[in-house]
Scaffold this motif. Structure first.
Motif: not given
Length: 142
Positions: A88-93
């Motif tokens: 989820d963090d990767i997608k947000e970045r």
């Protein structure tokens, strides 16, 4: 010293490299930057291999790797850091990099690649909550 920072897109490799560079004064290369060394791609790869091999005991180099094919360029003696993040963090970045829009094909690609370095042999495995002083102590204990 040669340090390879290995990880998926948007896990913080560049940020870690910048933080390490503040202490190590290294040359930073990413992905296929080495192609600028020579006009011929195979000659460039060979020149880069030689540069990396020399840096194991010479000048400091930090090499950021996202694609597995670039692992083959690393000589013995490379200090390997695997950097990970939650999907989820990767997608947000990535969404931020793409001005708020994450196309479905890109999202599927991120999902397919997530965890691709989880089992890679390394000297240090980090998540986003690392302490830079601890990393420096492991990379350069002197």
């Amino acid at each position: 010293m040669l340090i390879a920072i290995i990880g998926e897109n948007c896990v913080g490799k560049s940020t870690l490299a910048e933080r390490l560079n503040e202490r190590l004064n290294a040359n930073i290369y990413s992905g296929k930057d080495y192609l600028r060394l020579e006009k011929n791609p195979s000659a460039a790869a060979q020149s880069f291999r030689e540069l990396l091999r020399a840096s194991v005991t010479g000048e400091n180099i930090i090499y950021l790797i996202t694609e597995k094919e670039h692992l083959d360029l690393l000589p013995e003696g490379t200090f390997r850091i695997v950097l990970t993040a939650e999907l989820d963090d990767i997608k947000e970045r990535f969404r931020e990099r793409m001005r708020g829009h994450l196309p479905p094909p890109v999202e599927k690609m991120l999902e397919a690649k997530h965890g691709m370095y989880d089992d890679l042999d390394c000297d240090l495995k980090l998540t986003a909550d690392y302490c830079i002083d601890d990393v420096i102590g492991r990379v350069n204990p002197a």
